[in-house]
Design a protein around this motif. Structure first.
Motif, short mmCIF file in Angstrom:
data_model
loop_
_atom_site.label_atom_id
_atom_site.label_comp_id
_atom_site.label_asym_id
_atom_site.label_seq_id
_atom_site.Cartn_x
_atom_site.Cartn_y
_atom_site.Cartn_z
N TYR A 66 0.84 -1.20 0.00
CA TYR A 66 0.00 0.00 0.00
C TYR A 66 0.87 1.25 0.00
O TYR A 66 0.59 2.21 -0.72
CB TYR A 66 -0.88 0.02 1.25
CG TYR A 66 -2.19 -0.72 1.14
CD1 TYR A 66 -3.39 -0.09 1.43
CD2 TYR A 66 -2.24 -2.07 0.77
CE1 TYR A 66 -4.61 -0.76 1.36
CE2 TYR A 66 -3.44 -2.75 0.69
CZ TYR A 66 -4.63 -2.09 0.98
OH TYR A 66 -5.82 -2.76 0.89
N LEU A 125 -6.07 9.72 2.68
CA LEU A 125 -5.42 8.42 2.80
C LEU A 125 -3.92 8.46 2.52
O LEU A 125 -3.16 7.68 3.09
CB LEU A 125 -6.09 7.41 1.87
CG LEU A 125 -7.41 6.81 2.35
CD1 LEU A 125 -7.98 5.87 1.30
CD2 LEU A 125 -7.23 6.08 3.66
N GLN A 129 -0.59 6.68 4.91
CA GLN A 129 0.13 5.48 4.45
C GLN A 129 1.41 5.21 5.23
O GLN A 129 1.67 4.07 5.64
CB GLN A 129 0.43 5.59 2.96
CG GLN A 129 -0.80 5.59 2.08
CD GLN A 129 -1.74 4.44 2.35
OE1 GLN A 129 -1.33 3.28 2.36
NE2 GLN A 129 -3.01 4.76 2.58
N HIS A 169 -9.91 1.58 2.30
CA HIS A 169 -9.40 1.80 0.94
C HIS A 169 -10.41 1.36 -0.11
O HIS A 169 -10.52 1.98 -1.17
CB HIS A 169 -8.07 1.08 0.75
CG HIS A 169 -6.93 1.72 1.47
ND1 HIS A 169 -6.75 1.60 2.82
CD2 HIS A 169 -5.92 2.51 1.02
CE1 HIS A 169 -5.66 2.27 3.19
NE2 HIS A 169 -5.15 2.83 2.10
N ALA A 181 -8.35 -4.55 -2.73
CA ALA A 181 -8.82 -4.17 -1.40
C ALA A 181 -9.92 -5.12 -0.93
O ALA A 181 -9.96 -5.50 0.24
CB ALA A 181 -9.32 -2.72 -1.41
#
Length: 202
Positions: A66, A125, A129, A169, A181
């Protein structure tokens, strides 16, 4: 017996309706292929699960993936990245090389590159991470330091935590492909719950 045209038309309409319903159902099942694949994989894996520590890679490695995908910002290559990462871990283990130090270096390097480039300083997002990957990595490094029993419960917690991460996600449809995902989230959820059940029954 006299067959009325209305009865024939009604029968044809019911047949067409059934076919249409079956087609819709098949399409609905087909769209959920990542989930079905994950359930099948989890069921096979749980059949002969050991102490559960073997599942640790399933939340640490994807978190690293990710992070990489957030830095390069190319969700379309998600599956290729996942296959390459898994293959690398398998090769390292075949060579009797511990993959965790390498993973830790990769996570640290990616976090630094992403922060310097500004990619991981974007809102939402993207900004999560690096902290997320570092947290899953740290969590994974704690597991070998405790007893096997406690470690199994920690791995289950890590899987359920990553299932939540996957769900976020999937809903946002960012960073990674939605199919991945979904697959990863269902796999983590089923393995996490299954591992808890196995551990509690022992």
């Amino acid at each position: 017996m006299v067959v009325r045209r209305a009865d024939v038309d009604h029968g044809v309409a019911m047949t067409d309706s059934a076919r249409a319903g079956g087609t819709v159902w098949l399409r609905a099942v087909g769209r959920r292929w990542p989930a079905w694949l994950a359930v099948a994989w989890a069921a096979i894996s749980l059949y002969d699960v050991g102490d559960g520590l073997e599942y640790m890679v399933l939340f640490v490695l994807p978190a690293t993936g990710y992070l990489f995908l957030a830095v390069v910002d190319l969700p379309r290559i998600t599956w290729a990245v996942v296959v390459a990462a898994l293959a690398t871990v398998v090769v390292l283990r075949m060579l009797d090389i511990d993959p965790w130090p390498a993973l830790a270096v990769v996570v640290g390097t990616l976090a630094a590159v992403g922060l310097i480039s500004g990619r991981l300083r974007q809102p939402g997002l993207y900004a999560l991470q690096a902290p997320g990957a570092l947290a899953f990595m740290a969590f994974g490094l704690v597991v070998p330091a405790v007893s096997t029993t406690v470690g199994g419960y920690l791995v289950a917690a890590g899987l359920l935590g990553h299932a939540t991460w996957d769900a976020v996600h999937w809903r946002a449809d960012k960073i990674v492909s939605r199919s991945f995902a979904e697959w990863c989230g269902v796999l983590d959820l089923v393995l996490g719950v299954g591992l808890l059940v196995v551990l509690l029954m022992r």
